[in-house]
Design a protein around this motif. Structure first.
Motif, PDB file in Angstrom:
ATOM      1  N   ALA A 228      42.619  53.498  45.410  1.00  0.00           N
ATOM      2  CA  ALA A 228      43.497  54.185  46.349  1.00  0.00           C
ATOM      3  C   ALA A 228      43.877  53.284  47.523  1.00  0.00           C
ATOM      4  CB  ALA A 228      42.835  55.464  46.859  1.00  0.00           C
ATOM      5  N   GLY A 229      42.967  52.372  47.900  1.00  0.00           N
ATOM      6  CA  GLY A 229      43.221  51.471  49.010  1.00  0.00           C
ATOM      7  C   GLY A 229      44.085  50.279  48.660  1.00  0.00           C
ATOM      8  N   GLY A 230      44.402  50.108  47.361  1.00  0.00           N
ATOM      9  CA  GLY A 230      45.304  49.035  46.964  1.00  0.00           C
ATOM     10  C   GLY A 230      44.643  47.775  46.471  1.00  0.00           C
ATOM     11  N   ALA A 231      43.339  47.836  46.142  1.00  0.00           N
ATOM     12  CA  ALA A 231      42.641  46.631  45.679  1.00  0.00           C
ATOM     13  C   ALA A 231      42.927  46.301  44.222  1.00  0.00           C
ATOM     14  CB  ALA A 231      41.138  46.782  45.884  1.00  0.00           C
ATOM     15  N   GLY A 232      43.430  47.268  43.455  1.00  0.00           N
ATOM     16  CA  GLY A 232      43.690  47.034  42.045  1.00  0.00           C
ATOM     17  C   GLY A 232      43.921  48.334  41.316  1.00  0.00           C
ATOM     18  N   VAL A 233      43.909  48.266  39.988  1.00  0.00           N
ATOM     19  CA  VAL A 233      44.024  49.453  39.145  1.00  0.00           C
ATOM     20  C   VAL A 233      42.724  49.605  38.373  1.00  0.00           C
ATOM     21  CG1 VAL A 233      46.522  49.168  38.946  1.00  0.00           C
ATOM     22  CG2 VAL A 233      45.030  48.225  37.163  1.00  0.00           C
ATOM     23  N   GLY A 234      42.433  50.830  37.907  1.00  0.00           N
ATOM     24  CA  GLY A 234      41.190  51.032  37.172  1.00  0.00           C
ATOM     25  C   GLY A 234      41.126  52.395  36.520  1.00  0.00           C
TER      26      GLY A 234
END
Length: 295
Positions: A228-234
């Motif tokens: 949610a914070g924009g660090a990646g997808v998962g």
């Protein structure tokens, strides 16, 4: 319709063998067989195929299951409404996965607490499980059916997981929808493989063969915050991501199927506090099936 016969039918459908259904109902296997056969006679239909591996539902049996589950939920509501909550006391310790405990059980627990104010309730929601067979907990909601120990086990619910991207990154959403993640250059968030506490959590390969996480955490709640914070997808359980405006599901056609299993020591299964909690949890799971298994 005799609810008693339907109850035996439902337990046999859940457990697959006369012995396991009888153990869960605290009766012998012959009683289960007799009640189910009587129900088939009344309905004029064969509800199970008898196979060497156990009892398999026929088409008529599968059609009957949702009606039997609805009656079971109604019976559980009546039981909870009539029960004097002040009569249940002592400690109840439940071990659950971090995501299910924090995002599903905890927000719904108020109704059970209000109904049973004398109970002391320990909700152990963590990365890992306490073992009911060693009396570390009264019961556990596990990611797989345990095969050893003096336990009564049954499936609690199926649930789905999906691939999620940050809502603030539509470019990532488009890239993930357009092609393989491995070529998109987008960080992938997931578990640390060397401290994975259950093999059922090793699911990135079901999104794309050979897919690996480059940003990792042992906590599914931390992974949700990272995405949610924009660090990646998962990958996240759908029930965990459903109410988070910072997340968008991508590739909704890719759904990973898993299940929660309920396990408790057979010696404590008849205790009223145990039965009360299981009845309550069954109701919550049935009423939230669309959240646990979207679509």
């Amino acid at each position: 319709m005799d609810w008693d016969k339907l109850q035996y039918f439902l337990f046999l459908a859940r457990h697959g063998t006369l012995a396991r259904a009888g153990m869960a109902l605290h009766v012998d296997a012959t009683t289960v067989s007799r009640r189910v056969s009587a129900l088939e006679t009344v309905l004029g239909q064969t509800l199970f195929e008898r196979t060497p591996a156990g009892f398999v539902l026929t088409a008529a049996g599968r059609a009957l299951v949702p009606h039997a589950e609805a009656m079971a939920a109604a019976a559980a509501r009546i039981h909870l409404a009539q029960e004097d909550g002040s009569g249940l006391s002592g400690q109840l310790r439940v071990s659950v996965s971090e995501g299910f405990g924090n995002s599903f059980i905890a927000p719904r627990l108020a109704s059970f607490v209000a109904a049973h104010p004398e109970l002391e309730i320990d909700l152990v929601a963590s990365s890992g499980f306490l073992d009911p067979s060693r009396r570390e907990a009264d019961m556990a909601v596990l990611l797989a059916r345990p095969r050893k120990g003096p336990l009564i086990t049954r499936k609690l619910s199926d649930y789905s997981l999906g691939l999620y991207a940050p809502a603030a990154r539509p470019d990532w959403q488009d890239a993930v929808a357009a092609g393989p993640l491995g070529r998109a250059g987008i960080p992938v968030i997931g578990y640390m493989p060397d401290i994975l506490y259950a093999p059922e959590l090793d699911y990135l390969g079901e999104i794309e063969p050979g897919l690996r996480a480059s940003v990792r955490s042992s906590s599914i709640l931390a992974q949700r915050r990272m995405i949610a914070g924009g660090a990646g997808v998962g990958v996240l359980p759908c029930f965990l991501a459903a109410d988070d405006p910072g997340l968008v599901r991508v590739r909704p056609e890719q759904a990973i199927a898993r299940a929660f299993w309920l396990a408790l020591h057979r010696d404590i299964a008849p205790q009223p506090r145990i039965r009360a909690f299981i009845d309550w949890l069954d109701i919550e799971v049935r009423e939230s099936r669309g959240l646990l298994v979207p679509g």
